[in-house]
Design an enzyme around this catalytic site. Sequence first.
Site, mmCIF file in Angstrom:
data_model
loop_
_atom_site.group_PDB
_atom_site.id
_atom_site.type_symbol
_atom_site.label_atom_id
_atom_site.label_comp_id
_atom_site.label_asym_id
_atom_site.label_seq_id
_atom_site.Cartn_x
_atom_site.Cartn_y
_atom_site.Cartn_z
ATOM 1 N N LYS B 106 -39.298 -10.704 25.500
ATOM 2 C CA LYS B 106 -38.847 -11.250 26.329
ATOM 3 C C LYS B 106 -38.326 -9.771 26.617
ATOM 4 O O LYS B 106 -37.211 -9.505 27.506
ATOM 5 C CB LYS B 106 -38.368 -12.771 25.949
ATOM 6 C CG LYS B 106 -38.932 -14.118 25.818
ATOM 7 C CD LYS B 106 -39.512 -14.155 27.810
ATOM 8 C CE LYS B 106 -39.722 -15.662 27.771
ATOM 9 N NZ LYS B 106 -39.838 -15.914 29.284
ATOM 10 N N GLU B 128 -31.846 -19.384 31.421
ATOM 11 C CA GLU B 128 -32.337 -21.090 30.642
ATOM 12 C C GLU B 128 -33.573 -20.848 30.149
ATOM 13 O O GLU B 128 -33.767 -19.170 29.535
ATOM 14 C CB GLU B 128 -33.457 -21.540 32.465
ATOM 15 C CG GLU B 128 -34.745 -21.066 32.635
ATOM 16 C CD GLU B 128 -34.362 -19.750 32.901
ATOM 17 O OE1 GLU B 128 -33.519 -18.948 33.254
ATOM 18 O OE2 GLU B 128 -35.424 -18.807 32.761
ATOM 19 N N SER B 395 -47.490 -10.768 23.133
ATOM 20 C CA SER B 395 -46.081 -11.042 23.872
ATOM 21 C C SER B 395 -45.330 -11.885 22.330
ATOM 22 O O SER B 395 -44.243 -11.590 22.413
ATOM 23 C CB SER B 395 -46.659 -12.780 24.343
ATOM 24 O OG SER B 395 -47.072 -13.336 24.573
#
Lengths: 272, 413
Positions: B106, B128, B395
């Site tokens: 991210k 969010e 990830s």
Amino acid sequence: MSQRRIAKRFAAAGESKLLIPYITAGDPDLETTLALMHTLVKAGADVIELGIPFSDPMADGPVIQAACERALKNKVSLVQVMETVKRFRETDNDTAVVLMGYMNPVERLGYAKFAELAAQAGVDGVLTVDMPPEEAAELVEELSSRELDCVFLLSPTTPDARMQQVFNMASGYIYYVSLKGVTGAANLDTDAVATKVEHIKSQTSIPVAVGFGIRDAASAAAISQAADGVVVGSVLVSIVGEHGQDKDTMHKTLFDMVNGMRLAMDDIQVTA
Amino acid sequence: MNTATKPADAPAIGSMSDNYPDKNGHFGIYGGSFIAETLMDPVSELQEAYEHYRKDPEFIAEFEWELKNFVGRPNPLYHARRWSDEGEGAQIWLKREDLNHTGAHKINNTVGQALLARRMGKKRIIAETGAGQHGVATATVCARWGMECIVYMGEEDIVRQAPNVFRMKLLGAEVVPVISGSKTLKDALNEAMRDWVGNVDDTFYIIGTAAGPHPYPTMVRDFNSVIGREIKMQSMEHMGKLPDMVVACVGGGSNAIGAFHPFLDDKDVRLVGVEAGGDGLETGRHAAPLSAGKPGVLHGNRTYLMEDDDGQIIETHSVSAGLDYPGVGPEHAWLKDIGRCEYVAATDTEALDATHKLCRIEGIIPALESAHALAYAAKIAPDMSPDINIVVNLSGRGDKDINTLADIAGITL
């Protein structure tokens, strides 16, 4: 072709301004919605904006979100909303009805089927909040070919270049969003709205209605000086939400609020 | 099979993809900008800014510098030898996004969007978050550059992901609980959009996944494409050729599109996205719109959605909060329809099994999200030849999930 209902209302208004109340269909149930529509008419509504409940109403504040959630508890569908309009038309052939909602229920039903059912039900116009003109060509085609008006939003942040794009697609009326925010927000600046509406009206012959932030007779009257129509939503939806168990009080309170706006708007126009 | 002839084709780390959607952000029938009029102007402003800076050498250089020195890239492509040997089939390689600063992919995107926000003069950042990884990554870049940070998070997720909530607060962010709708990621996104509508002048919305109105799906993809570019270069280095398959989990799809995109023209490389199968696709309790949903419009784009017959968005289910989302990035929807990528689902149980296996056999605690991709690789690898190479995008790391894992095991921490 006979004149469309929305155009007829604007034409017949003369010096008076259109009052356009919004309620969410199916809140708390469709029988109540149908009865409330007639109450709105008695109180002085010219056009009723009927909200199609949606699970994710991104452009709405907490009041209309809660109304959507109440309606969806009973699984109120778009088709049922249109059936309710059809029942309304059995006794009212004059008040215009505009369906207002989000794209996905319309996508799911299919544009052509939606437009066909809406036309059959006696719906006059459609406003899909999350469909800007850039994405709207196909739906506008389906609606226009059935004599249904396509209402679009303009906001304080809409640049002039985009306004023209909206005028090219809009019919019935333009809905000017009076403030930067979601429905039910509070910071209404009447002078700024008047300036902007004047600017819009200098470029188009389509009537301009103003909504967002109108919560009482005084603000309705003030806005009506600048606009062709006044849209009022969250404050009415709050009344419906508050008196869910007591229908008599719900109808009376709603009538008083809308009628108070009607009288204040007409009074202003007369004195002006 | 691929041959070892094309290292020069791999673009330099940090260069931006030219494979843009059409000018209105459409990938086939998907994507677009389905937003209220009030947001059209800020979104147009963002489109113009991004269109400009994605080609600006200074912007790209600064992005690359941050990826190297702040994020810690490149991270390794690691050969999971014990796992590969145990399966007696294909070789499994792990792309170690879990080793990035903040523990997931991210941060690639939040660094990019924060740099853009700075150039646009926006000082207030909203975001969010579902699992909290994007919230943490956003809070991190806001602290890094001294920007105000407000993170919307569903009340349910705040309970499920308490450690990440605390991390965000440590980093100076305000975490706003979202109590509308299903109180999860989709509702957090609604709430962030509402905030943005009311504060368009000074606010930049850092969306965490490859969805939302144009240019978000493209922008988030571009900032994450460093994953796929590194996989390409590292595969040439370690295997002497491109991998045969790249596997990634898909919620909104940001890590997957980042891993896949640089391979789209390499037709011999199979690209497989693994959605959250929850209790199983047949139960309806899952979060797999590509596997079992229908096209519709939500959160600014047209894509596959989990919805009922009336077009209402339905609640999703997954053991991993980060995959618990009823939509998916529009480019994935398009890649599914044109057949370039395959999309499958792994259940909660399969993901949990893969989590425990990776812990024990390779000494790596994976995020529950990434474990879905591991589960699929574990399922197919044993039936493949040992000269086949599968890259799994790991990830994120699983530290955030230890409470969930303990709960499932009936252990109180």
